[in-house]
Motif scaffolding. Structure first.
Motif, PDB file in Angstrom:
ATOM      1  N   VAL A 172      58.117  11.335 108.832  1.00 19.42           N
ATOM      2  CA  VAL A 172      58.949  11.656 110.431  1.00 19.42           C
ATOM      3  C   VAL A 172      58.103  12.488 111.590  1.00 19.42           C
ATOM      4  CG1 VAL A 172      61.053  10.776 111.602  1.00 19.42           C
ATOM      5  CG2 VAL A 172      60.743  10.111 109.692  1.00 19.42           C
ATOM      6  N   PRO A 173      57.636  12.294 112.162  1.00 22.21           N
ATOM      7  CA  PRO A 173      57.145  13.405 113.217  1.00 22.21           C
ATOM      8  C   PRO A 173      57.755  13.320 113.917  1.00 22.21           C
ATOM      9  CG  PRO A 173      55.510  11.618 113.322  1.00 22.21           C
ATOM     10  CD  PRO A 173      56.367  11.330 112.654  1.00 22.21           C
ATOM     11  N   ASN A 174      57.730  14.308 115.315  1.00 21.89           N
ATOM     12  CA  ASN A 174      58.550  13.772 116.543  1.00 21.89           C
ATOM     13  C   ASN A 174      58.427  12.432 117.440  1.00 21.89           C
ATOM     14  OD1 ASN A 174      60.233  16.163 115.988  1.00 21.89           O
ATOM     15  ND2 ASN A 174      58.744  18.326 116.557  1.00 21.89           N
ATOM     16  N   HIS A 175      59.096  12.554 118.094  1.00 28.77           N
ATOM     17  CA  HIS A 175      58.931  10.982 119.039  1.00 28.77           C
ATOM     18  C   HIS A 175      58.527  10.069 118.675  1.00 28.77           C
ATOM     19  CE1 HIS A 175      58.440  14.568 121.730  1.00 28.77           C
ATOM     20  NE2 HIS A 175      57.121  14.751 121.072  1.00 28.77           N
ATOM     21  N   CYS A 176      60.032   9.529 117.343  1.00 26.64           N
ATOM     22  CA  CYS A 176      59.793   8.391 116.537  1.00 26.64           C
ATOM     23  C   CYS A 176      61.706   8.452 116.567  1.00 26.64           C
ATOM     24  CB  CYS A 176      59.751   8.628 115.149  1.00 26.64           C
ATOM     25  SG  CYS A 176      57.756   9.365 114.892  1.00 26.64           S
ATOM     26  N   GLY A 177      61.381   6.984 117.055  1.00 27.17           N
ATOM     27  CA  GLY A 177      63.061   6.557 117.319  1.00 27.17           C
ATOM     28  C   GLY A 177      63.076   5.093 116.472  1.00 27.17           C
ATOM     29  N   PHE A 178      63.962   4.597 116.621  1.00 29.11           N
ATOM     30  CA  PHE A 178      64.893   3.564 116.350  1.00 29.11           C
ATOM     31  C   PHE A 178      65.886   2.920 116.987  1.00 29.11           C
ATOM     32  CE2 PHE A 178      66.566   0.369 112.612  1.00 29.11           C
ATOM     33  CZ  PHE A 178      66.055  -0.298 113.018  1.00 29.11           C
ATOM     34  N   ARG A 179      66.318   1.608 117.931  1.00 35.96           N
ATOM     35  CA  ARG A 179      67.368   1.297 117.625  1.00 35.96           C
ATOM     36  C   ARG A 179      67.999   0.139 117.197  1.00 35.96           C
ATOM     37  NH1 ARG A 179      68.317  -2.921 121.481  1.00 35.96           N
ATOM     38  NH2 ARG A 179      66.096  -3.106 121.563  1.00 35.96           N
ATOM     39  N   VAL A 180      69.204  -0.239 116.888  1.00 36.63           N
ATOM     40  CA  VAL A 180      69.589  -0.996 116.780  1.00 36.63           C
ATOM     41  C   VAL A 180      71.094  -1.300 117.795  1.00 36.63           C
ATOM     42  CG1 VAL A 180      71.502  -2.137 115.224  1.00 36.63           C
ATOM     43  CG2 VAL A 180      69.045  -0.634 113.959  1.00 36.63           C
ATOM     44  N   GLY A 181      70.883  -2.727 118.711  1.00 36.06           N
ATOM     45  CA  GLY A 181      72.173  -3.286 119.542  1.00 36.06           C
ATOM     46  C   GLY A 181      71.372  -1.700 120.143  1.00 36.06           C
ATOM     47  N   SER A 182      72.993  -1.296 120.666  1.00 35.42           N
ATOM     48  CA  SER A 182      72.670  -0.185 121.737  1.00 35.42           C
ATOM     49  C   SER A 182      72.888   1.057 120.890  1.00 35.42           C
ATOM     50  CB  SER A 182      74.414  -0.520 122.725  1.00 35.42           C
ATOM     51  OG  SER A 182      75.642   0.248 121.881  1.00 35.42           O
ATOM     52  N   GLU A 183      73.391   1.085 119.855  1.00 38.10           N
ATOM     53  CA  GLU A 183      72.801   2.643 119.314  1.00 38.10           C
ATOM     54  C   GLU A 183      71.328   3.163 119.042  1.00 38.10           C
ATOM     55  OE1 GLU A 183      74.584   4.826 115.822  1.00 38.10           O
ATOM     56  OE2 GLU A 183      75.450   3.400 116.635  1.00 38.10           O
ATOM     57  N   THR A 184      71.161   4.192 119.105  1.00 34.13           N
ATOM     58  CA  THR A 184      69.324   5.051 118.799  1.00 34.13           C
ATOM     59  C   THR A 184      69.602   5.949 118.745  1.00 34.13           C
ATOM     60  OG1 THR A 184      68.663   3.522 121.420  1.00 34.13           O
ATOM     61  CG2 THR A 184      67.447   5.128 120.294  1.00 34.13           C
ATOM     62  N   ARG A 185      68.996   5.676 116.972  1.00 31.11           N
ATOM     63  CA  ARG A 185      68.639   7.056 116.722  1.00 31.11           C
ATOM     64  C   ARG A 185      67.479   7.948 116.015  1.00 31.11           C
ATOM     65  NH1 ARG A 185      73.162   6.268 111.514  1.00 31.11           N
ATOM     66  NH2 ARG A 185      75.456   5.500 112.864  1.00 31.11           N
ATOM     67  N   GLU A 186      67.416   8.660 115.835  1.00 30.08           N
ATOM     68  CA  GLU A 186      65.671   9.491 115.549  1.00 30.08           C
ATOM     69  C   GLU A 186      66.021   9.826 114.011  1.00 30.08           C
ATOM     70  OE1 GLU A 186      65.387  13.078 117.053  1.00 30.08           O
ATOM     71  OE2 GLU A 186      65.207  12.206 119.094  1.00 30.08           O
ATOM     72  N   TRP A 187      64.787   8.798 112.551  1.00 28.26           N
ATOM     73  CA  TRP A 187      64.995   9.294 111.224  1.00 28.26           C
ATOM     74  C   TRP A 187      65.141  11.092 111.396  1.00 28.26           C
ATOM     75  CZ3 TRP A 187      61.399   5.499 113.425  1.00 28.26           C
ATOM     76  CH2 TRP A 187      61.637   4.437 113.144  1.00 28.26           C
ATOM     77  N   LYS A 188      65.635  11.244 110.256  1.00 35.14           N
ATOM     78  CA  LYS A 188      65.500  11.986 109.466  1.00 35.14           C
ATOM     79  C   LYS A 188      65.234  12.326 108.083  1.00 35.14           C
ATOM     80  CE  LYS A 188      69.090  14.411 112.498  1.00 35.14           C
ATOM     81  NZ  LYS A 188      70.362  15.394 112.740  1.00 35.14           N
ATOM     82  N   PRO A 189      63.917  13.400 107.730  1.00 35.90           N
ATOM     83  CA  PRO A 189      63.361  12.861 106.389  1.00 35.90           C
ATOM     84  C   PRO A 189      64.473  13.001 105.503  1.00 35.90           C
ATOM     85  CG  PRO A 189      61.916  14.067 107.598  1.00 35.90           C
ATOM     86  CD  PRO A 189      63.056  13.871 108.653  1.00 35.90           C
ATOM     87  N   GLY A 190      64.667  12.044 104.381  1.00 41.14           N
ATOM     88  CA  GLY A 190      65.586  12.635 103.006  1.00 41.14           C
ATOM     89  C   GLY A 190      67.022  11.635 103.812  1.00 41.14           C
ATOM     90  N   LYS A 191      67.400  11.574 104.980  1.00 40.43           N
ATOM     91  CA  LYS A 191      68.482  11.203 105.206  1.00 40.43           C
ATOM     92  C   LYS A 191      68.407   9.139 105.609  1.00 40.43           C
ATOM     93  CE  LYS A 191      72.956  11.075 106.098  1.00 40.43           C
ATOM     94  NZ  LYS A 191      73.098   9.558 106.159  1.00 40.43           N
ATOM     95  N   ALA A 192      69.401   8.742 104.651  1.00 44.35           N
ATOM     96  CA  ALA A 192      69.728   6.864 104.730  1.00 44.35           C
ATOM     97  C   ALA A 192      70.713   6.858 105.771  1.00 44.35           C
ATOM     98  CB  ALA A 192      69.718   6.579 103.283  1.00 44.35           C
ATOM     99  N   TRP A 193      70.471   5.409 105.621  1.00 44.48           N
ATOM    100  CA  TRP A 193      71.415   4.864 106.775  1.00 44.48           C
ATOM    101  C   TRP A 193      71.201   3.799 106.392  1.00 44.48           C
ATOM    102  CZ3 TRP A 193      68.834   7.062 112.011  1.00 44.48           C
ATOM    103  CH2 TRP A 193      67.310   5.831 112.322  1.00 44.48           C
TER     104      TRP A 193
END
Length: 398
Positions: free
Chosen positions: A318-339
């Motif tokens: 996961v390089p910088n400037h990547c993102g993910f939005r579900v509904g109204s919540e936006t998160r950044e992936w962190k290598p090794g941290k699942a959700w």
């Protein structure tokens, strides 16, 4: 003038009437009142009548006229803007804020408005923002005063409720494209504590990353376009990604089975996936893939197939400037941290970097389904496929 002596709709909005309103507002009011008796659904007449009443200082009569105007057209921007301005002048900020909110919702493009209306619209925006700030402060203070030892996690749903009623964030419902199972709560991101396997699964991160990196070092020729819709299908938002390697995947499990040609190269990945409570639906699930998103690529907003299963992400590269939005919540992936998230709620992803982004994706049962419901869901979809005499590719694990 018409034969009845009352002005027609054209007369009501004529320059002559506007001139009369400036020279003799009482006479103009009389004309408009008479016109409205004959034409009670004339929105323009109600707006002109309300404007004259407001200018004369009769705010209550003007509000009554505006309510009649909104009875004719509830979405009338000009009626809502004028009504908000009266509350604003009266110093009734709660009513002004709520009324201005509706006016802003139905406002036309600003370039279509004359300068005075643009000024009024700017005032409406400023008052609405102050209203929201005051509203949030008051309500959050009440919640804080009632809260004891509860932490952020305990208050998660309360905080979300406050965000919705205050207009800070919209509400996003579940909208599965195919199968909606009733009674399952719409949760954007699930609490890790709901999944006792989470820590052990994340512990496989170094091994999974090593297996992935070895595959990439071989040239990643085994990755295929993720979206592969028929070229004659209405692809809608998938047009730019259809049959494109800008978003590609490598399957570990597909259509309910381990992909045998890939399995020997990913023993640790499959060992980690065995920890998950993946759905068992013949010819459909479980599913697990590596998802690769090339630089400067966006996955558009979309919804998953069924709310009976949730989706797990394990970020790997996961390089910088990547993102993910579900509904109204936006998160950044962190290598090794699942959700875990509900993909039947609108979601989207992007890679604005200059490097490749890769995550491991898998489906799991919705934790709110009972064992009986899981069994019945699998049986029902098996019957659906048998009736159509086909196995459905169930690859929407995004």
């Amino acid at each position: 003038m018409s034969d009845t002596g009352a002005p027609s709709p054209v007369d009501i909005n004529s320059p002559a009437l506007r001139t009369l309103a400036g020279a003799d507002p009482a006479r103009a009011l009389t004309i408009l009142k008479r016109a409205l008796e004959l034409q009670p659904d004339n929105l323009g007449a109600w707006l002109n009548y309300a404007g004259l009443l407001r200018a004369s200082g009769d705010s209550e009569a003007a509000l009554d006229a505006l309510n009649h105007a909104l009875g004719v057209e509830p979405r009338s921007f000009h009626a809502l803007l004028m009504k908000g301005s009266i509350f604003d002048r009266q110093g009734n900020m709660p009513k002004a804020g709520r009324t201005y909110a509706l006016a802003l919702l139905f406002a036309p493009p600003i370039e279509q408005l004359d300068p005075p209306t643009q000024t009024a619209l700017a005032r409406a925006q400023a008052v609405y923002e102050t209203y929201l700030s005051d509203f949030n402060r008051e309500v959050w203070s009440a919640v804080d005063a009632k809260s004891g030892r509860e932490g952020a996690r305990d208050r998660q749903r309360v905080n979300r409720f406050l965000d919705i009623i205050s207009g800070k964030k919209p509400s996003y419902p579940q909208k599965p494209t195919d199968y909606y199972f009733p009674g399952l709560p719409p949760i954007e991101f699930f609490d890790d504590e709901m999944f006792p396997w989470m820590d052990a699964f994340e512990g496989y991160f170094p091994d999974i990353l090593a297996e992935l990196q070895a595959e990439l070092d071989r040239g990643a020729k085994t990755f295929a376009p993720y979206v592969q819709l028929p070229m004659d299908a209405p692809v809608d938002q998938w047009k730019l990604l259809n049959h494109s390697d800008t978003w590609s995947s490598l399957a570990m499990k597909s259509n309910g089975r381990v992909v045998e040609e890939n399995a020997p190269r990913f023993p640790k990945t499959l060992e980690a996936l065995a920890l998950l409570p993946q759905p068992v639906v013949p010819n459909r699930s479980p599913v697990a893939i590596f998802s690769a998103l090339k630089p400067r690529t966006k996955i558009p907003p979309h919804h998953g197939v069924s709310n009976t299963r949730m989706v797990v992400h394990l970020p790997l590269i996961v390089p910088n400037h990547c993102g993910f939005r579900v509904g109204s919540e936006t998160r950044e992936w962190k290598p090794g941290k699942a959700w875990v998230f509900d993909d039947t709620i609108e979601h989207e992803a992007w890679n604005d970097s200059d490097q490749l982004r890769v995550i491991l994706i898998a489906d799991i049962w919705n934790p709110y389904l009972t064992d009986y419901e899981r069994e019945m869901y699998a049986a029902i979809l098996g019957a659906v496929d048998a009736f159509h005499n086909e196995a459905v590719a169930y690859s929407e694990a995004i």
